[in-house]
Write a protein that holds these residues in place. Structure first.
Motif, PDB file in Angstrom:
ATOM      1  N   PHE A 118       7.610   6.165   4.938  1.00 26.11           N
ATOM      2  CA  PHE A 118       8.734   5.405   5.511  1.00 26.11           C
ATOM      3  C   PHE A 118       8.346   3.927   5.563  1.00 26.11           C
ATOM      4  O   PHE A 118       7.365   3.572   6.220  1.00 26.11           O
ATOM      5  CB  PHE A 118       9.021   5.849   6.946  1.00 26.11           C
ATOM      6  CG  PHE A 118       9.544   7.253   7.094  1.00 26.11           C
ATOM      7  CD1 PHE A 118       8.677   8.336   7.139  1.00 26.11           C
ATOM      8  CD2 PHE A 118      10.908   7.485   7.226  1.00 26.11           C
ATOM      9  CE1 PHE A 118       9.159   9.633   7.301  1.00 26.11           C
ATOM     10  CE2 PHE A 118      11.401   8.778   7.391  1.00 26.11           C
ATOM     11  CZ  PHE A 118      10.529   9.849   7.429  1.00 26.11           C
ATOM     12  N   ASP A 119       9.133   3.071   4.903  1.00 26.22           N
ATOM     13  CA  ASP A 119       8.846   1.636   4.962  1.00 26.22           C
ATOM     14  C   ASP A 119       9.852   0.931   5.872  1.00 26.22           C
ATOM     15  O   ASP A 119      10.972   0.637   5.469  1.00 26.22           O
ATOM     16  CB  ASP A 119       8.867   1.014   3.561  1.00 26.22           C
ATOM     17  CG  ASP A 119       8.253  -0.382   3.560  1.00 26.22           C
ATOM     18  OD1 ASP A 119       7.831  -0.850   4.639  1.00 26.22           O
ATOM     19  OD2 ASP A 119       8.192  -1.001   2.485  1.00 26.22           O
ATOM     20  N   GLU A 120       9.439   0.676   7.082  1.00 26.93           N
ATOM     21  CA  GLU A 120      10.295   0.018   8.088  1.00 26.93           C
ATOM     22  C   GLU A 120      11.700   0.613   8.118  1.00 26.93           C
ATOM     23  O   GLU A 120      12.692  -0.104   7.916  1.00 26.93           O
ATOM     24  CB  GLU A 120      10.357  -1.493   7.830  1.00 26.93           C
ATOM     25  CG  GLU A 120       8.984  -2.148   7.923  1.00 26.93           C
ATOM     26  CD  GLU A 120       9.071  -3.652   8.138  1.00 26.93           C
ATOM     27  OE1 GLU A 120      10.103  -4.120   8.660  1.00 26.93           O
ATOM     28  OE2 GLU A 120       8.102  -4.337   7.796  1.00 26.93           O
ATOM     29  N   VAL A 132      11.295   6.797   2.052  1.00 29.80           N
ATOM     30  CA  VAL A 132      12.513   6.328   2.724  1.00 29.80           C
ATOM     31  C   VAL A 132      12.362   4.822   2.927  1.00 29.80           C
ATOM     32  O   VAL A 132      11.331   4.354   3.414  1.00 29.80           O
ATOM     33  CB  VAL A 132      12.704   7.054   4.079  1.00 29.80           C
ATOM     34  CG1 VAL A 132      13.815   6.424   4.893  1.00 29.80           C
ATOM     35  CG2 VAL A 132      12.984   8.548   3.854  1.00 29.80           C
ATOM     36  N   PHE A 133      13.390   4.078   2.528  1.00 26.51           N
ATOM     37  CA  PHE A 133      13.306   2.618   2.479  1.00 26.51           C
ATOM     38  C   PHE A 133      14.092   1.973   3.625  1.00 26.51           C
ATOM     39  O   PHE A 133      14.999   2.576   4.190  1.00 26.51           O
ATOM     40  CB  PHE A 133      13.887   2.109   1.157  1.00 26.51           C
ATOM     41  CG  PHE A 133      13.216   2.689  -0.062  1.00 26.51           C
ATOM     42  CD1 PHE A 133      12.133   2.039  -0.635  1.00 26.51           C
ATOM     43  CD2 PHE A 133      13.656   3.880  -0.620  1.00 26.51           C
ATOM     44  CE1 PHE A 133      11.503   2.565  -1.762  1.00 26.51           C
ATOM     45  CE2 PHE A 133      13.041   4.412  -1.744  1.00 26.51           C
ATOM     46  CZ  PHE A 133      11.958   3.752  -2.314  1.00 26.51           C
ATOM     47  N   GLN A 134      13.751   0.708   3.861  1.00 27.98           N
ATOM     48  CA  GLN A 134      14.467  -0.069   4.880  1.00 27.98           C
ATOM     49  C   GLN A 134      15.973  -0.111   4.611  1.00 27.98           C
ATOM     50  O   GLN A 134      16.780  -0.016   5.518  1.00 27.98           O
ATOM     51  CB  GLN A 134      13.877  -1.482   4.857  1.00 27.98           C
ATOM     52  CG  GLN A 134      14.384  -2.392   5.922  1.00 27.98           C
ATOM     53  CD  GLN A 134      13.655  -3.737   5.865  1.00 27.98           C
ATOM     54  OE1 GLN A 134      12.490  -3.817   5.499  1.00 27.98           O
ATOM     55  NE2 GLN A 134      14.354  -4.781   6.231  1.00 27.98           N
ATOM     56  N   ASN A 135      16.321  -0.247   3.327  1.00 28.43           N
ATOM     57  CA  ASN A 135      17.741  -0.417   2.986  1.00 28.43           C
ATOM     58  C   ASN A 135      18.376   0.826   2.375  1.00 28.43           C
ATOM     59  O   ASN A 135      19.322   0.745   1.596  1.00 28.43           O
ATOM     60  CB  ASN A 135      17.913  -1.622   2.070  1.00 28.43           C
ATOM     61  CG  ASN A 135      17.617  -2.900   2.832  1.00 28.43           C
ATOM     62  OD1 ASN A 135      18.108  -3.093   3.943  1.00 28.43           O
ATOM     63  ND2 ASN A 135      16.763  -3.739   2.293  1.00 28.43           N
ATOM     64  N   PHE A 136      17.863   1.979   2.729  1.00 27.42           N
ATOM     65  CA  PHE A 136      18.467   3.307   2.486  1.00 27.42           C
ATOM     66  C   PHE A 136      18.485   3.750   1.026  1.00 27.42           C
ATOM     67  O   PHE A 136      18.221   4.904   0.743  1.00 27.42           O
ATOM     68  CB  PHE A 136      19.886   3.397   3.072  1.00 27.42           C
ATOM     69  CG  PHE A 136      20.133   2.544   4.288  1.00 27.42           C
ATOM     70  CD1 PHE A 136      19.352   2.705   5.431  1.00 27.42           C
ATOM     71  CD2 PHE A 136      21.112   1.555   4.315  1.00 27.42           C
ATOM     72  CE1 PHE A 136      19.543   1.917   6.561  1.00 27.42           C
ATOM     73  CE2 PHE A 136      21.302   0.759   5.442  1.00 27.42           C
ATOM     74  CZ  PHE A 136      20.518   0.939   6.562  1.00 27.42           C
ATOM     75  N   VAL A 194       5.451   2.813   8.122  1.00 26.77           N
ATOM     76  CA  VAL A 194       5.278   1.394   8.435  1.00 26.77           C
ATOM     77  C   VAL A 194       6.393   1.028   9.402  1.00 26.77           C
ATOM     78  O   VAL A 194       7.575   1.258   9.110  1.00 26.77           O
ATOM     79  CB  VAL A 194       5.394   0.523   7.165  1.00 26.77           C
ATOM     80  CG1 VAL A 194       5.397  -0.956   7.533  1.00 26.77           C
ATOM     81  CG2 VAL A 194       4.257   0.826   6.197  1.00 26.77           C
ATOM     82  N   THR A 195       6.027   0.506  10.557  1.00 28.77           N
ATOM     83  CA  THR A 195       7.055   0.177  11.552  1.00 28.77           C
ATOM     84  C   THR A 195       6.598  -0.932  12.494  1.00 28.77           C
ATOM     85  O   THR A 195       5.400  -1.167  12.662  1.00 28.77           O
ATOM     86  CB  THR A 195       7.447   1.427  12.391  1.00 28.77           C
ATOM     87  OG1 THR A 195       8.532   1.095  13.253  1.00 28.77           O
ATOM     88  CG2 THR A 195       6.292   1.948  13.225  1.00 28.77           C
ATOM     89  N   ILE A 204       0.843  -1.207   0.000  1.00 27.95           N
ATOM     90  CA  ILE A 204       0.000   0.000   0.000  1.00 27.95           C
ATOM     91  C   ILE A 204       0.875   1.253   0.000  1.00 27.95           C
ATOM     92  O   ILE A 204       0.586   2.229  -0.697  1.00 27.95           O
ATOM     93  CB  ILE A 204      -1.047   0.014   1.144  1.00 27.95           C
ATOM     94  CG1 ILE A 204      -2.091   1.102   0.844  1.00 27.95           C
ATOM     95  CG2 ILE A 204      -0.426   0.223   2.504  1.00 27.95           C
ATOM     96  CD1 ILE A 204      -3.337   1.015   1.692  1.00 27.95           C
ATOM     97  N   LEU A 205       1.998   1.210   0.723  1.00 26.74           N
ATOM     98  CA  LEU A 205       2.895   2.375   0.749  1.00 26.74           C
ATOM     99  C   LEU A 205       3.474   2.641  -0.643  1.00 26.74           C
ATOM    100  O   LEU A 205       3.496   3.776  -1.112  1.00 26.74           O
ATOM    101  CB  LEU A 205       4.022   2.096   1.745  1.00 26.74           C
ATOM    102  CG  LEU A 205       4.601   3.288   2.481  1.00 26.74           C
ATOM    103  CD1 LEU A 205       3.547   3.979   3.326  1.00 26.74           C
ATOM    104  CD2 LEU A 205       5.749   2.844   3.383  1.00 26.74           C
TER     105      LEU A 205
END
Ligand code: ADP
Ligand code: MG
Length: 245
Positions: free
Chosen positions: A165-167, A87-91, A197-198, A47-48
């Motif tokens: 923001f995804d995790e 902004v992603f989990q892996n930058f 998302v967190t 969804i994000l």
């Protein structure tokens, strides 16, 4: 009443392998901070990514403020993605560019800022996230927490209306999580619109105006964090919270 940011109508995503990641989701997302929680595989990333048009739906619509449906042909995605940062989990930093050049790149390419203008703005946000001393190093010389603060600064350089923001702390060692959450808390305090998302439940509770709980491709509950953490209505929400808290 806060102003609406996104209106999502009957959004469904069925992947080629048959997985239904989103199952007829409709929701309005307001200005402020919205946090999305839920078990792994429940459709949070999908969804994000859909809100940023990085994923196209099988059916359904997304409206941003008073725009047309973002999936309509001819919709100007470049302009849109400047307003809706991610902004992603892996930058997702460019390894071959210094920190400063990472921050300058999209400002120059997309916003057509001169290098001098971009640099001034980059320096401002690098200072805000406490990493001005790293401006000339390459990403592989940074800790995970520093990389993520750089990624957040890079997003801010584009003057977004909202950041997704995804995790953002899931790939970080525990001692680095707080430095990233603190930067996000500062942004929230300054009134930045964010959808996050967190799995950091204490943070979610502290920072969210609105909390959305997903399970199996659906939004099963949406309320203030107070209500959801103290008085969840859906048994599956309770079950999830019991497992993670
Ligand atoms: P979450 O972020 O809540 O963990 P996702 O949105 O990533 O969940 O995924 C929802 C469901 O869709 C999962 O079952 C996942 O395996 C599946 N999925 C996600 N992306 C793809 C893809 N590109 N192709 C096939 N299935 C996918
Ligand atoms: Mg995910």
């Amino acid at each position: 009443m806060k102003d609406k940011l996104f209106t999502v109508n009957n959004l469904t995503k069925k992947f080629k392998n048959g997985v239904v990641a989103l199952d007829d989701v409709s929701v309005e997302i307001n200005q402020g901070v919205t946090v999305i929680i839920g078990p792994s595989g429940s459709g949070k990333s999908t969804i994000l990514r859909m809100l940023n048009a990085m994923e196209t739906p099988s059916s359904g619509e997304v409206f941003y403020k008073d725009t047309t449906n973002i999936f309509e042909k001819g919709f100007k995605l470049n302009l849109y993605r400047q307003k809706v940062g991610m902004v992603f989990q892996n930058f997702h930093l460019f390894p071959h560019l210094t920190v400063l050049k990472n921050l300058n790149l999209a400002q120059m390419n997309v916003l057509k800022r001169s290098e001098a203008e971009a640099t001034e703005i980059s320096i401002n946000y690098l200072t805000k996230v406490g990493l001005i001393d790293k401006k000339d190093v390459y990403p592989n010389q940074l800790s995970g927490g520093q990389k993520q603060r750089i990624a957040i600064a890079r997003s801010l350089c584009m003057n977004p209306d909202v950041i997704l923001f995804d995790e953002p702390t899931s790939a970080l060692d525990p001692e680095m999580i707080l430095e990233v959450l603190n930067v996000m808390q500062d942004l929230a305090n300054q009134g930045m619109n964010m959808i996050i998302v967190t799995h950091e439940m204490n943070f979610a509770r502290r920072v969210a105006d609105d909390l959305i709980v997903m399970d199996k491709g659906k939004i099963i509950e949406r309320n203030t964090p107070e209500e959801i953490f103290n008085n969840a209505k859906n048994p599956r929400t309770k079950e999830f919270l019991e497992r993670v808290i």
